[in-house]
Design a protein around this motif. Sequence first.
Motif, PDB file in Angstrom:
ATOM      1  N   VAL A 114       0.816  -1.216   0.000  1.00 31.15           N
ATOM      2  CA  VAL A 114       0.000   0.000   0.000  1.00 31.15           C
ATOM      3  C   VAL A 114       0.849   1.265   0.000  1.00 31.15           C
ATOM      4  CG1 VAL A 114      -0.276   0.434   2.468  1.00 31.15           C
ATOM      5  CG2 VAL A 114      -2.174   0.890   0.932  1.00 31.15           C
ATOM      6  N   LEU A 115       2.075   1.187   0.485  1.00 34.70           N
ATOM      7  CA  LEU A 115       2.944   2.361   0.516  1.00 34.70           C
ATOM      8  C   LEU A 115       3.840   2.475  -0.711  1.00 34.70           C
ATOM      9  CD1 LEU A 115       4.035   2.349   4.282  1.00 34.70           C
ATOM     10  CD2 LEU A 115       2.129   3.565   3.197  1.00 34.70           C
ATOM     11  N   SER A 116       3.912   1.420  -1.506  1.00 37.27           N
ATOM     12  CA  SER A 116       4.803   1.415  -2.674  1.00 37.27           C
ATOM     13  C   SER A 116       4.493   2.501  -3.710  1.00 37.27           C
ATOM     14  CB  SER A 116       4.780   0.032  -3.340  1.00 37.27           C
ATOM     15  OG  SER A 116       3.487  -0.289  -3.815  1.00 37.27           O
ATOM     16  N   PRO A 117       3.227   2.929  -3.904  1.00 39.52           N
ATOM     17  CA  PRO A 117       2.983   3.971  -4.910  1.00 39.52           C
ATOM     18  C   PRO A 117       3.740   5.270  -4.670  1.00 39.52           C
ATOM     19  CG  PRO A 117       0.923   2.904  -4.340  1.00 39.52           C
ATOM     20  CD  PRO A 117       1.954   2.402  -3.374  1.00 39.52           C
ATOM     21  N   GLU A 118       4.106   5.548  -3.415  1.00 38.40           N
ATOM     22  CA  GLU A 118       4.795   6.799  -3.121  1.00 38.40           C
ATOM     23  C   GLU A 118       6.174   6.881  -3.775  1.00 38.40           C
ATOM     24  OE1 GLU A 118       3.215   9.110  -2.075  1.00 38.40           O
ATOM     25  OE2 GLU A 118       1.658   8.410  -0.705  1.00 38.40           O
ATOM     26  N   VAL A 119       6.661   5.745  -4.262  1.00 41.37           N
ATOM     27  CA  VAL A 119       7.965   5.744  -4.927  1.00 41.37           C
ATOM     28  C   VAL A 119       7.955   6.643  -6.152  1.00 41.37           C
ATOM     29  CG1 VAL A 119       9.650   4.275  -6.115  1.00 41.37           C
ATOM     30  CG2 VAL A 119       8.539   3.453  -4.040  1.00 41.37           C
ATOM     31  N   ASP A 120       6.769   6.825  -6.772  1.00 38.72           N
ATOM     32  CA  ASP A 120       6.727   7.651  -7.983  1.00 38.72           C
ATOM     33  C   ASP A 120       7.059   9.117  -7.708  1.00 38.72           C
ATOM     34  OD1 ASP A 120       4.383   8.674  -6.902  1.00 38.72           O
ATOM     35  OD2 ASP A 120       3.050   7.729  -8.358  1.00 38.72           O
ATOM     36  N   ASN A 134       4.678  17.377  -3.447  1.00 34.96           N
ATOM     37  CA  ASN A 134       5.030  16.289  -2.544  1.00 34.96           C
ATOM     38  C   ASN A 134       6.367  16.626  -1.903  1.00 34.96           C
ATOM     39  OD1 ASN A 134       7.295  14.797  -4.242  1.00 34.96           O
ATOM     40  ND2 ASN A 134       5.619  15.247  -5.676  1.00 34.96           N
ATOM     41  N   PRO A 135       6.781  15.900  -0.863  1.00 32.91           N
ATOM     42  CA  PRO A 135       8.035  16.252  -0.185  1.00 32.91           C
ATOM     43  C   PRO A 135       9.264  16.246  -1.090  1.00 32.91           C
ATOM     44  CG  PRO A 135       6.731  14.791   1.183  1.00 32.91           C
ATOM     45  CD  PRO A 135       6.042  14.848  -0.138  1.00 32.91           C
ATOM     46  N   THR A 165       0.897   9.318 -10.992  1.00 34.47           N
ATOM     47  CA  THR A 165       0.751   8.704 -12.320  1.00 34.47           C
ATOM     48  C   THR A 165       1.300   7.281 -12.328  1.00 34.47           C
ATOM     49  OG1 THR A 165       0.823  10.795 -13.544  1.00 34.47           O
ATOM     50  CG2 THR A 165       1.447   8.831 -14.759  1.00 34.47           C
ATOM     51  N   VAL A 166       2.613   7.139 -12.161  1.00 33.79           N
ATOM     52  CA  VAL A 166       3.264   5.831 -12.304  1.00 33.79           C
ATOM     53  C   VAL A 166       2.751   4.835 -11.272  1.00 33.79           C
ATOM     54  CG1 VAL A 166       5.464   4.615 -12.291  1.00 33.79           C
ATOM     55  CG2 VAL A 166       5.315   6.913 -13.287  1.00 33.79           C
ATOM     56  N   GLY A 167       2.632   5.264 -10.028  1.00 33.50           N
ATOM     57  CA  GLY A 167       2.172   4.357  -8.979  1.00 33.50           C
ATOM     58  C   GLY A 167       0.735   4.562  -8.569  1.00 33.50           C
ATOM     59  N   HIS A 168       0.059   5.521  -9.207  1.00 29.07           N
ATOM     60  CA  HIS A 168      -1.308   5.867  -8.810  1.00 29.07           C
ATOM     61  C   HIS A 168      -2.267   5.729  -9.990  1.00 29.07           C
ATOM     62  CE1 HIS A 168       1.119   7.736  -5.678  1.00 29.07           C
ATOM     63  NE2 HIS A 168       0.039   7.905  -4.944  1.00 29.07           N
ATOM     64  N   PHE A 187       9.769  10.074  -6.396  1.00 29.72           N
ATOM     65  CA  PHE A 187      11.180  10.208  -6.719  1.00 29.72           C
ATOM     66  C   PHE A 187      11.434  10.201  -8.225  1.00 29.72           C
ATOM     67  CE2 PHE A 187      10.891   8.360  -2.491  1.00 29.72           C
ATOM     68  CZ  PHE A 187      11.766   9.156  -1.768  1.00 29.72           C
ATOM     69  N   LEU A 188      10.394   9.905  -9.013  1.00 27.13           N
ATOM     70  CA  LEU A 188      10.551   9.914 -10.471  1.00 27.13           C
ATOM     71  C   LEU A 188      10.246  11.282 -11.068  1.00 27.13           C
ATOM     72  CD1 LEU A 188       8.823   6.511 -11.366  1.00 27.13           C
ATOM     73  CD2 LEU A 188      11.251   6.970 -11.036  1.00 27.13           C
ATOM     74  N   GLY A 189       9.789  12.216 -10.217  1.00 29.23           N
ATOM     75  CA  GLY A 189       9.448  13.540 -10.707  1.00 29.23           C
ATOM     76  C   GLY A 189      10.560  14.241 -11.470  1.00 29.23           C
ATOM     77  N   PRO A 190      11.809  14.216 -10.963  1.00 27.50           N
ATOM     78  CA  PRO A 190      12.887  14.871 -11.707  1.00 27.50           C
ATOM     79  C   PRO A 190      13.168  14.228 -13.065  1.00 27.50           C
ATOM     80  CG  PRO A 190      13.501  14.572  -9.408  1.00 27.50           C
ATOM     81  CD  PRO A 190      12.237  13.784  -9.623  1.00 27.50           C
TER      82      PRO A 190
END
Length: 231
Positions: free
Chosen positions: A35-41, A181-182, A54-57, A43-46
């Motif tokens: 459930v927390l894995s989508p937040e990885v996207d 996001n942070p 998008t990627v994880g959501h 770090f793909l913002g840059p």
Amino acid sequence: MVSTVVHAGFALALAAGLLGDYYDRRALAVVLAIVLSPEVDSFLGPLMSGAHRTVGHNLVVPAAAAALLYYDTRIRDRSVLRRRLADRFSERSAERWVAVAWAGLFVHVFAHVALDWVHLDGVNTFWPVRDRFYALSGEAFLSSTDGFVQTFVDVQTDPETGRRQLDAGGGGTTAAVHVNNPVEPRDPRDVTDEPVDRRFPVANAGWRLYLIGLGAFTLVARRLQSADPRR
């Protein structure tokens, strides 16, 4: 934004009901990781514009995973997943982890993607098939004068052609939408001399704090209900 803590709190409450007899620390850890894995996207913002939300959501990836899991465990004569799990653990453990996988998929969709769907710009629901953000926003009520009224889906009719168009909260694409996001607390396209305010939210609304408390209460309640104090 809906914080990671809120997602985890809601996930704990859902997992307690979905896992049933398979509920224990290891199963709970796997569900929380999913459930927390989508937040990885974030770090793909840059690397990719609009990557967060998008990627994880989206619903395409979990739908594809659910289809594969259903085919392998319900339709195929002999499940590859069950066989590999049974070879490594046992037949009973194989059934257990298949159930945990189903619970993880359900919790991923409803405790993470769906919560973000109703917040800010929503989520890129059908990415990568379709690049369009959708936000669930509106209200539904019964009126003594107008009857049933809902604004979640806007139905418009072209007066010239009579053609109906549906708007279910569609927004922009990854090229236009940025959700703070942070990792990227503001849109990188914004030029400003103001210092970066990098916030890590916990609960910025009452209902979010309630979900955190609900998850914590459920975790404690299940532990007290367990006949085995080690669980």
